[in-house]
Scaffold this motif. Structure first.
Motif, PDB file in Angstrom:
ATOM      1  N   LYS A 121      30.745  40.952  30.390  1.00 35.37           N
ATOM      2  CA  LYS A 121      30.333  40.935  31.792  1.00 35.37           C
ATOM      3  C   LYS A 121      29.929  42.333  32.263  1.00 35.37           C
ATOM      4  O   LYS A 121      29.031  42.494  33.086  1.00 35.37           O
ATOM      5  N   TYR A 172      26.294  43.169  31.746  1.00 30.93           N
ATOM      6  CA  TYR A 172      25.362  42.700  32.784  1.00 30.93           C
ATOM      7  C   TYR A 172      25.060  43.821  33.781  1.00 30.93           C
ATOM      8  O   TYR A 172      23.940  43.941  34.295  1.00 30.93           O
ATOM      9  N   TYR A 173      26.063  44.659  34.030  1.00 26.87           N
ATOM     10  CA  TYR A 173      25.913  45.735  35.004  1.00 26.87           C
ATOM     11  C   TYR A 173      25.547  47.072  34.339  1.00 26.87           C
ATOM     12  O   TYR A 173      25.738  48.131  34.946  1.00 26.87           O
ATOM     13  N   ALA A 215      30.688  36.980  44.150  1.00 22.98           N
ATOM     14  CA  ALA A 215      30.445  37.539  42.810  1.00 22.98           C
ATOM     15  C   ALA A 215      31.444  37.031  41.779  1.00 22.98           C
ATOM     16  O   ALA A 215      31.557  37.595  40.691  1.00 22.98           O
ATOM     17  N   GLU A 273      31.781  34.604  39.569  1.00 22.84           N
ATOM     18  CA  GLU A 273      31.421  34.288  38.185  1.00 22.84           C
ATOM     19  C   GLU A 273      31.223  35.557  37.356  1.00 22.84           C
ATOM     20  O   GLU A 273      31.627  35.632  36.194  1.00 22.84           O
ATOM     21  N   LYS A 274      30.621  36.574  37.977  1.00 23.97           N
ATOM     22  CA  LYS A 274      30.340  37.820  37.253  1.00 23.97           C
ATOM     23  C   LYS A 274      31.589  38.678  37.079  1.00 23.97           C
ATOM     24  O   LYS A 274      31.634  39.553  36.207  1.00 23.97           O
TER      25      LYS A 274
END
Length: 418
Positions: free
Chosen positions: A200, A203-204, A256, A258-259
């Motif tokens: 995760k 993703y960021y 936010a 899910e993330k």
């Protein structure tokens, strides 16, 4: 140290300046003064202090303040704006060399503080309690403080005499109170640092998110900003009671969710943020900079660059009007810093204040704001303004196009309805 023949009473004059607070504003002021050979004292209550904020800095700050790459956790090139209805707009930087820097404040502040000390500023781990204010322009100020280096957490009471003081001690500034700078409205920034699973976090990697909506902030926006090994998840609000803040933070966590699944909170932070400049920013031989002066922008909530810049501009003015520390400046001379600041940035603050009033007053206007951000011309103009702190004027046709899109977005969002 600069040696001069001027005397006040029996004391040969080398200007003595105390800078209270060693965030970006105070440290950059102290660095500039120390470089000029002025006797500088830099006070910091907590040397491991980290102000809760998103930690985003514009590209121009990296070069202008000579920041090394190791203090930049992430180079963000993608921004995702998310509306109240969860409409997502992707904003991508086109030029490969451009980015928004993401920092941890304890790393950034520590670097700037240590650099000022290495250049000659006398770093004092102390809490300022009160000032004795002179009645003329020659006698010194007496600072009463607790020295934590020798007295532990409680500190040993001490005094220091200086000719001039820069208050860089944040929104709850002790120096502002002592000089009767006047009150201002303030908001609260609340932030959780969350360590999330590696997949995760990927993703960021170079992406930051901004959420708008009454559920996450009634006045500003909420954010998920990437750091070195975690994300900062927070919100800003003028509703300062604990129940409202927790409700808004729960809102951004839900949006936010899910993330952030599987994440673990490693730190919780909260801090006041000024809403506008104080009524008085220079009184006698005391000047305010950064949050103490009220230099956080509306709409964007940006404060780090403006804090550092104000500290440097204030110190540069002191160096100039004191002839490199050879004389004591007057209040009138110190106010030259305020005139220069307001001339350079006054319009920026007014424009962002208007934007917040127009676009943040309802979920309908926030939808309009996110829709407008989908336009490439708007994105380019916005990023040029943020990254370089210079607004590149659009050609008349582009300007008309942006204006038309703004009005159209507002109308579709019923923002102009009575």
């Amino acid at each position: 140290m600069l040696s001069v023949n001027v005397k006040i009473g029996s004391r040969p004059l080398t200007l003595r300046v105390a800078v209270v607070g060693s965030g970006p504003a105070g440290s950059c002021a102290a660095e500039t003064l120390a470089k000029a050979g002025i006797e500088t004292y830099l006070f910091e209550r907590k040397l491991d202090n980290a102000k809760p904020c998103g930690g985003a800095i514009p590209l121009c700050m990296v070069s202008e303040f000579d920041l090394p790459p190791e203090i930049i956790d992430r180079q963000v090139r993608k921004m995702k704006m998310i509306s109240p209805s969860n409409r997502e707009v992707d904003i991508n930087l086109v030029n490969e060399e451009e980015y928004i820097g993401m920092c941890r404040r304890e790393v950034l502040d520590g670097f700037l503080r240590n650099r000022a000390a290495k250049l000659g500023a006398n770093l004092i781990n102390g809490t300022v309690q009160a000032l004795d204010i002179p009645t003329n322009n020659n006698d010194p100020y007496t600072i009463h403080y607790f020295d934590h280096a020798v007295g532990g957490d409680r500190g040993e009471p001490k005094t220091l005499k200086v000719d001039l003081i820069i208050g860089a001690d944040g929104a709850n500034s002790r120096i502002a109170k002592e000089m009767d700078a006047g009150d201002y409205n303030y908001a609260i920034a609340f932030q959780e640092r969350i360590r999330i699973p590696e997949d995760k976090m990927a993703y960021y990697h170079d992406l930051a998110e901004m959420y708008v909506g009454d559920d996450v902030s009634t006045d500003f926006y909420a954010w998920v900003f990437p750091k070195y090994d975690h994300v900062a998840v927070g919100t800003g609000t003028m509703h300062v009671n604990q129940r409202d803040i927790k409700k808004l933070q729960a809102g951004i966590r839900a949006r936010a969710a899910e993330k952030l699944a599987g994440g673990k909170i490693i730190k919780v932070e909260a801090h006041p943020i000024p809403e506008h400049p104080r009524p008085r920013r220079v009184v006698g031989r005391i000047a305010l900079v950064g949050d103490a002066a009220g230099y956080v922008t509306k709409s964007s909530g940006e404060g780090i660059y403006f804090a550092a810049k104000s500290g440097r501009m204030c110190a540069e003015t002191i160096v100039e009007v004191s002839n490199n520390g050879a004389r004591i400046p007057s209040e009138k001379e110190l106010k030259l810093y305020i005139k220069r600041w307001d001339k350079k940035y006054g319009l920026t603050y007014k424009v962002l204040d208007i934007l917040q009033t127009v676009f943040y007053r309802s979920d309908a206007t926030r939808e309009a704001f996110v829709e407008m951000c989908d336009d490439l011309d708007v994105q380019r103009l916005t990023f040029d303004s943020y990254l370089y702190k210079t607004v590149v004027p659009a050609n008349p046709i582009t300007q008309l196009k942006i204006t038309a899109k703004t009005i159209g977005s507002l109308l579709r969002g019923n923002a102009l309805a009575p």
